[in-house]
Design an enzyme around this catalytic site. Structure first.
Site, mmCIF file in Angstrom:
data_model
loop_
_atom_site.group_PDB
_atom_site.id
_atom_site.type_symbol
_atom_site.label_atom_id
_atom_site.label_comp_id
_atom_site.label_asym_id
_atom_site.label_seq_id
_atom_site.Cartn_x
_atom_site.Cartn_y
_atom_site.Cartn_z
ATOM 1 N N THR A 1 -19.061 8.808 -25.700
ATOM 2 C CA THR A 1 -20.435 9.436 -24.784
ATOM 3 C C THR A 1 -19.806 10.434 -23.793
ATOM 4 O O THR A 1 -18.909 10.105 -22.987
ATOM 5 C CB THR A 1 -20.916 8.406 -24.100
ATOM 6 O OG1 THR A 1 -20.959 7.229 -25.103
ATOM 7 C CG2 THR A 1 -22.270 8.732 -23.540
ATOM 8 N N GLN A 2 -20.226 11.904 -24.160
ATOM 9 C CA GLN A 2 -19.676 12.721 -23.319
ATOM 10 C C GLN A 2 -20.909 13.645 -22.725
ATOM 11 O O GLN A 2 -20.493 14.651 -22.282
ATOM 12 C CB GLN A 2 -18.737 13.607 -23.903
ATOM 13 C CG GLN A 2 -17.471 12.718 -24.813
ATOM 14 C CD GLN A 2 -16.271 13.356 -24.538
ATOM 15 O OE1 GLN A 2 -16.085 14.807 -24.565
ATOM 16 N NE2 GLN A 2 -15.200 12.809 -24.434
#
Lengths: 248, 264, 205
Positions: free
Chosen positions: B33-34
């Protein structure tokens, strides 16, 4: 056909182009500065108490100097990325505490703590803890010892007389060169041939220098200010004072 | 002839050569998750003499879309603590519904009369946040932990990097710029906490929620407030849910000079 | 290191005292890490006005010559020496003339107004914004260090010799902590009727 050689088929329509980069940056700079000065039989460690993110002041009361145990003289000051700095301080606190119970209630020496801190920092060589450390304490003869580190651990085993780190270190260091190590000072009447000899300063003089350094850094650096935590370690034990710095 | 099912319906290796998959698979590391997806905006909190007031609005945004308008972003943890979350809502839900639930349940197994206080919850959360940033898989939130601890009001913050700090007035996100200056007028330092009444603190936080609604485009006029108080060794948490902003007025805008339609 | 302000290195500081001013500079000229000369003064005199220039060396020289021309023209037109305050406005307007293609310099002016007897110092950014300071002005690659030393060592109403010592210590200790400055220094101590120029040896490394 080996299991590992068998091709895995990605979902149809999976784009082959380079993935979108929203690189997560695991570091930030929380500002502030720290100073350590060793006297003959005492040690001064100090840090301002401002904690910043960019132009925001998160807190005016966040301390940077940590006492590593209640019954030893070990003190650690850290500055840089706040989360890493506090993690190092906590790691050191645990190590000092563990050592005591592993060694028949004998406290870790300041030399051992210094070597251990190197191990901690260098252990994270390939994902460094982004914090500058100054470690201090009294050795078995009651003499003050001071060590300073870069984020990956390099330090001088001989120790130092004074150290400064953090946002305003470039402002503070030349001042300490001049006032603690008497750099560029000569004995009067010798026509600049005899350098003024370095001597240990008395504790009140050192405190005055530290306060001067921080008021100056506060004046000219936006990430320094709010409060000054000044810790003195001597044969009388640990003493902590808090002073006001400008809050603008 | 390859009889394995993976090869069915594909060009034969012995005729066309081994299939080159390289264009299908980027030679990049796994991506975690960025970026946050559904997000909540500011959380605002203030200490007073005898407790802490904390508030967050009920909106969960999907980009600029106001996606969910009934998303509560405050959670009571145990008996002494309220946690407020801004940032990614799914990460918040992991923390609130999985991590913190497990924490409280495990703590009660001992049945030793010890209950988690605010400082313990905060310590746990900040270590989780820091641990996840170390794994390069951060929980994309800023969390405020408000509570009663050791006979004193407690208020502290942790974020997706594991950065921690505490102050008598805190706000996350937009609130750090808009609400904190207003709250610091009421409560500039730890000493002045003693001079602030519960009513004054609630009033100050309500005012912040209003200012944030005026100026933060990702906010809404409905919010949740929790007041953690610890008068005479009994901790009480009062909840005000689905509160609507009162006495809104843009009258003040007429006094503003320097931008907008008016000329000098 | 493609920043034009830090290719050649250098430092200048100016300070106000009681009826006196001091201005000092280092002597190094470098090309990035390589020292090319240890005799490159960065203070230039124009009658009563002393101009210190740090930044890109070619621009330092160009500006010093440009102001020599302009101040000479001023003296011929006005039949008097230029006052430090006037010099400040000349420097400012000359820099702003090149607003969108600036000279990469950070000038400093020091002097005593011969008419009023008042000490005057000021500094500029590279496009001519003037910083009128009552205490001190710093510039160059050692400016951070100079801010630290000046802010701690300087005090109001220093007598000429004390101002000289303060200015010299601030400068020497600062350039010793900057890899791009040093190799000796010039310090001018200016009073209404006397100017003393001193060469400081300093560390040669």
């Amino acid at each position: 056909m080996s299991l590992f050689a068998s091709p895995s088929y990605p979902p149809v329509g999976y784009a082959a182009s380079a993935p979108r980069q929203h690189a997560f940056n695991p570091y930030t700079d929380n500002g502030g500065s720290i100073i350590g000065i060793a006297g003959d039989d005492f040690l001064i460690m100090a840090g301002d108490t401002r904690h910043t993110s960019g132009y925001n002041i998160n807190s005016r009361t966040e301390k940077k100097v940590f006492r590593l145990s209640e019954d030893s003289t070990l003190v650690l000051a850290t500055v840089g990325f706040g989360a890493d700095a506090k993690d190092i301080a906590e790691t050191m606190r645990l190590a000092v505490n563990d050592f005591k119970f592993q060694h028949n209630l004998k406290n870790m020496t300041v030399q051992a703590a210094a070597q251990y801190l190197f191990t901690v920092l260098y252990g994270n060589r390939f994902f460094p803890k982004y914090a500058y450390c100054i470690l201090g304490g009294l050795d078995k003869d009651g003499k003050a010892r001071l060590y300073s580190y870069d984020p990956v651990g390099s330090y001088s085993k001989e120790g130092e007389r004074r150290a400064a780190a953090g946002a305003a270190s470039s402002l503070i260091v030349p001042f300490l060169d001049n006032q603690v190590e008497f750099k560029n000072q000569y004995v009067p009447g010798t026509n600049f041939t005899v350098e003024r000899e370095v001597e240990y300063l008395p504790v009140d003089k050192v405190k005055k220098l530290v306060k001067d350094a921080f008021t100056s850094a506060t004046e000219r650096h936006i990430e320094v200010g709010d409060g000054l935590q000044l810790v003195t370690i001597s044969k009388d034990g640990y003493q902590e004072e808090l002073f006001e710095l400008k809050k603008d | 002839m390859n009889h394995l099912p993976e090869a069915w319906g594909r060009p034969r290796d012995d005729v066309y050569g081994a299939y080159d998959h390289s264009h299908l698979r980027p030679s990049m590391p796994n991506q975690h998750t960025q970026e946050p997806i559904v997000t909540g905006t500011s959380v605002v909190a203030l200490k007073y003499n005898g407790g802490v007031v904390i508030a967050a609005d009920n909106l969960a945004s999907y980009g600029s879309l106001a996606r969910f308008s009934n998303m509560e972003r405050l959670k009571q943890v145990g008996t002494h603590t309220v946690v407020g979350a801004s940032g990614d809502i799914s990460d918040m839900q992991y923390l609130f519904d999985t991590a913190l639930e497990d924490l409280v349940i495990k703590e009660e197994y001992q049945n030793d009369g010890h209950h988690l206080r605010a400082k313990h919850v905060y310590s746990y959360l900040s270590r989780v946040m820091y641990h996840r940033r170390n794994k390069f898989d951060p929980l994309w939130n800023v969390l405020l932990v408000a509570g009663w601890d050791d006979g004193k009001p407690f208020l502290a913050s942790t974020d997706l990097l594991g950065t921690t700090f505490s102050a008598p007035a805190l706000a996350s996100g937009f609130g750090a710029s808009l609400a904190v200056p207003l709250l610091r007028r009421v409560c500039p330092d730890e000493e002045s906490v003693a001079k602030i009444s519960r009513e004054r603190a609630i009033e100050a936080v309500e005012e912040c929620m209003k200012v944030l609604f005026y100026r933060d485009a990702r906010s809404t006029n409905k919010y949740t407030m929790a007041i953690v108080s610890g008068e005479d060794n009994k901790v009480d948490i009062e909840w005000k849910k689905d509160v609507e902003l009162q006495k809104q007025s843009w009258k003040f805008a007429e006094e503003i000079r320097g931008y907008g339609a008016q000329i000098v | 290191m493609s920043n034009p302000f830090s290719i050649n290195g250098g430092a200048v500081v100016a300070m106000v005292g009681k009826d006196c001013v001091a201005i000092g500079c280092d002597l190094r000229l470098g090309m990035q890490a390589l020292t090319v000369s240890n005799n490159f003064p960065k203070i230039f005199t124009y009658g009563d006005a002393y101009l210190g220039l740090t930044g890109l060396a070619t621009d330092v020289t160009t500006m010093a010559e440009l102001f020599r021309y302009k101040v000479n023209m001023y003296r011929l037109r006005e039949e008097r020496a230029i006052e430090p305050e006037t010099m400040a406005n000349l420097v400012s307007s000359s820099l702003y003339e090149r607003r969108f293609g600036p000279y990469f310099v950070s000038p400093v002016i020091a002097g005593i107004n011969q008419r009023t007897g008042k000490p005057f110092i000021c500094g500029f950014d590279s496009i001519g914004c003037i910083d009128f300071a009552k205490d001190f002005i710093v510039s160059g690659t050692a400016s951070d260090q100079l801010f630290g030393t000046c802010e701690s060592l300087w005090e109001p109403d220093l007598e000429p010799e004390d101002l000289f010592e303060t200015c010299s210590q601030a400068l020497l200790n600062s350039v010793d902590r900057d890899a791009l400055s040093g190799w000796g220094a010039h310090v001018y101590i200016i009073t209404k009727d006397k100017v003393i120029k001193r060469l400081l040896k300093g560390r040669q490394d």
